[in-house]
Design an enzyme around this catalytic site. Sequence first.
Site, mmCIF file in Angstrom:
data_model
loop_
_atom_site.group_PDB
_atom_site.id
_atom_site.type_symbol
_atom_site.label_atom_id
_atom_site.label_comp_id
_atom_site.label_asym_id
_atom_site.label_seq_id
_atom_site.Cartn_x
_atom_site.Cartn_y
_atom_site.Cartn_z
ATOM 1 N N HIS A 120 0.751 -0.996 -0.653
ATOM 2 C CA HIS A 120 -0.082 0.330 -0.005
ATOM 3 C C HIS A 120 1.015 0.712 0.312
ATOM 4 O O HIS A 120 1.967 1.241 0.337
ATOM 5 C CB HIS A 120 -1.178 0.119 1.325
ATOM 6 C CG HIS A 120 -2.165 -1.013 1.459
ATOM 7 N ND1 HIS A 120 -2.869 -1.226 0.257
ATOM 8 C CD2 HIS A 120 -1.987 -2.351 2.345
ATOM 9 C CE1 HIS A 120 -3.640 -1.933 0.307
ATOM 10 N NE2 HIS A 120 -2.952 -2.883 2.006
ATOM 11 N N ARG B 250 7.094 -5.355 3.574
ATOM 12 C CA ARG B 250 6.419 -5.600 2.920
ATOM 13 C C ARG B 250 5.435 -6.012 1.415
ATOM 14 O O ARG B 250 5.488 -4.442 0.990
ATOM 15 C CB ARG B 250 5.030 -5.559 3.879
ATOM 16 C CG ARG B 250 3.593 -6.571 3.435
ATOM 17 C CD ARG B 250 2.544 -5.954 4.327
ATOM 18 N NE ARG B 250 1.630 -4.515 4.614
ATOM 19 C CZ ARG B 250 0.761 -4.592 4.806
ATOM 20 N NH1 ARG B 250 0.558 -4.905 6.170
ATOM 21 N NH2 ARG B 250 0.554 -3.002 4.964
ATOM 22 N N ASP C 23 -7.971 -6.348 8.305
ATOM 23 C CA ASP C 23 -8.431 -6.929 7.739
ATOM 24 C C ASP C 23 -8.632 -8.958 7.371
ATOM 25 O O ASP C 23 -10.321 -8.874 7.548
ATOM 26 C CB ASP C 23 -7.106 -7.753 6.301
ATOM 27 C CG ASP C 23 -7.331 -6.166 5.330
ATOM 28 O OD1 ASP C 23 -7.292 -5.733 4.602
ATOM 29 O OD2 ASP C 23 -6.184 -5.900 5.481
#
Length: 256
Positions: free
Chosen positions: A41, A66, A168
């Site tokens: 992201h 990540r 999530d």
Amino acid sequence: MKQAALGGRNPVLYHQSVPSFSMPEWAAAAGYDGVILDLQHGELGLEAACGILRSIPRDNAYAYARVGSLDPAPILRLLDSGARGIVAPTVESRSQTEALVAATKYPPVGNRSLGPSRPALYPGDSYTEAGNRAVSAIAQIETKAGVDRAEEIVSTPGLDSVYIGPADLAVSYGLPGRGDWEDGPVREAIAHLREVTTAHGVTLGIYSGQPEYAAGLFADGLVDYVGLGIDLVLLNRAFGDTIAALDSARSTGSNS
């Protein structure tokens, strides 16, 4: 090994989503132990992330990245630039975990290509063995399916850590997409993952937005490390607090 380097205390990292070289320095000066560069992201691309990793001292054991997928090509670039951990998102199976380990570890554990592009990155008698010890393969579990298959994921040879994505995970249970759950299925999932990771000698981390919540998890022995805050969220909070303080001072001044 990594935790011992910090005197046994629980490591605290932050998520970085913007291409800033100075932010890791400021975070370290404030007391953070490391960073999770977020290529899934945010605004960070591969080139910027590799540059930031090269700017972080080689002995920082918590320079993590990540990735957006299990594509081994960007993972290799990040590792050669100095990443000490690769966080793979939305891991839900043993095959995905095996792909993560394969991309992150040198043979015979994985199939990472040997390309030492930073001097003395992994000091030791055997560069590949030292590299496998220094670099963590981290499976992010952030769905109900991942929790249900925790045993097959965590028992994968070569896996070093599990990182929980609570927002999530909450959505996958039909809950609002937020973190820092005190009860309910997300909290139960944390406890379950603690049991499974402990049984297999794998560390457990989680993202948290609140220091008090993170401290409670440490006190309860539920996690080994946390990602505490995201750069843009922290900046947004600082911007909001500053303007609110100015508005308050203006209001007080006009009434005096």
